[in-house]
Design an enzyme around this catalytic site. Sequence first.
Site, PDB file in Angstrom:
ATOM      1  N   GLY A  96       0.809  -1.199   0.000  1.00 10.37           N
ATOM      2  CA  GLY A  96       0.000   0.000   0.000  1.00 10.37           C
ATOM      3  C   GLY A  96       0.860   1.275   0.000  1.00 10.37           C
ATOM      4  CB  SER A 101       7.584   4.050  -6.549  1.00  9.84           C
ATOM      5  OG  SER A 101       7.789   3.076  -5.547  1.00  9.84           O
ATOM      6  NE  ARG A 114       4.692   4.405  -9.557  1.00 10.85           N
ATOM      7  CZ  ARG A 114       4.606   3.491  -8.579  1.00 10.85           C
ATOM      8  NH1 ARG A 114       4.751   2.206  -8.869  1.00 10.85           N
ATOM      9  NH2 ARG A 114       4.384   3.848  -7.336  1.00 10.85           N
ATOM     10  CB  CYS A 123      14.338 -16.852   2.343  1.00  8.94           C
ATOM     11  SG  CYS A 123      13.446 -16.996   0.771  1.00  8.94           S
ATOM     12  CG  ASP A 161       6.666  -6.791   0.978  1.00 10.72           C
ATOM     13  OD1 ASP A 161       5.513  -6.739   1.438  1.00 10.72           O
ATOM     14  OD2 ASP A 161       7.103  -5.962   0.165  1.00 10.72           O
ATOM     15  CB  CYS A 213      24.824 -22.513 -13.320  1.00 15.66           C
ATOM     16  SG  CYS A 213      25.030 -21.168 -14.494  1.00 15.66           S
ATOM     17  CB  CYS A 232      17.303 -19.689 -15.057  1.00  9.77           C
ATOM     18  SG  CYS A 232      18.871 -20.576 -15.248  1.00  9.77           S
TER      19      CYS A 232
END
Length: 370
Positions: free
Chosen positions: A66, A122, A134, A261, A277, A320, A348
């Site tokens: 938001g 932003s 936007r 993470c 998030d 890789c 990838c």
Amino acid sequence: MPALSVLMKPSSSLCNMSCDYCFYCDEAEKRMQQSYGFMSEQTLKNVIRKTMLRSEHMISYAYQGGEPTLRGLDFFKQAIAYQKQYNKNNIQVHNALQTNGYAIDEEWCRFFKENHFLIGLSVDGTEAIHNSMRHTRAGGDSYARIAHSARLMDEYGVDYNILTVVTPQIAEHIEEIYASYKARGWNYQQYIACLDPLGEGHEKTPYSLTPKVYGQFLIDLFRLWYADLQKGFQPYIRQFENYVGLAAGYMAESCDQRGTCGIQTVVEADGSVYPCDFYMLDEYCLGNFNTDRLDAIDEKRKELGFIERSHKLDRACASCPHYRLCRGGCQRNRDYVESSGLYKNYLCKGYQLFFEACGKEIEELGRKLA
């Protein structure tokens, strides 16, 4: 306990703008309750009290949406007051706020400057591209208003960076955008690959990225940045700085570039807690700061196995030659491969294109840094 990072949603999914690709609108629509309204001061107090008393050395609070500024300036003044009240261990406190910039005025700028907030603003490229994606709530243009907010923050000496969501339009016009940002003095930039709607596949919206488009975008942007680096006045682009750090043997500070993470504490307006998030969905709820202790929230995190899931990376990816820099990318961009029980990043091939074209320069910069 180590340093903590807390991200709050003071206005939940409420916003004073309407952006075509908003990932949080998509998440909110996939929950039982789309919006939790405004965070109460009691919830704010509980979040700050329970986290600050447990942190050591440093804690960071970030506010996102938001649109967090909808909660009003008094809410953030109270947040500073609670931080001072509960900073019993004299730890470092950092505050950041991600905003669309639409409500920023002189009073906000004075507050940000006086309280050392780092602001993420932003902006999506040039005026025409930005306005195409936007919009105001009424569907109008927003760029002029946001550019005015940037000028106000410059005037008041507020520290801010520009956050740009990479869509096909952004990728196609990155040279023009790079020049535009440079002309405006926007020297701190962050580029985030646009997310497809969660669980709905890829390339089904006008703003969806293909791996090839994203890979070429990274190549084009890196070459612009690298050319300025050779002249000694390149902008700070977070993603490239992290890649150079990885090449030098350091760990990336950005979780999406670490490959696994990390421990995040993301708080909805009602006090409910999530591990990321990008995964603020009912099935990922870890508890609530109004009813649960931090220990119980962290225990639920372990039960959920959220962090452990990011270790299940496709074997071809892990072997890789570019893995040392790529690290498999963000978990949110990875798809589950049922036959192996592992995950592979949808982008990838784009990363491969980028590192094949620019990896040599990144490694060279890494050696110099090391």
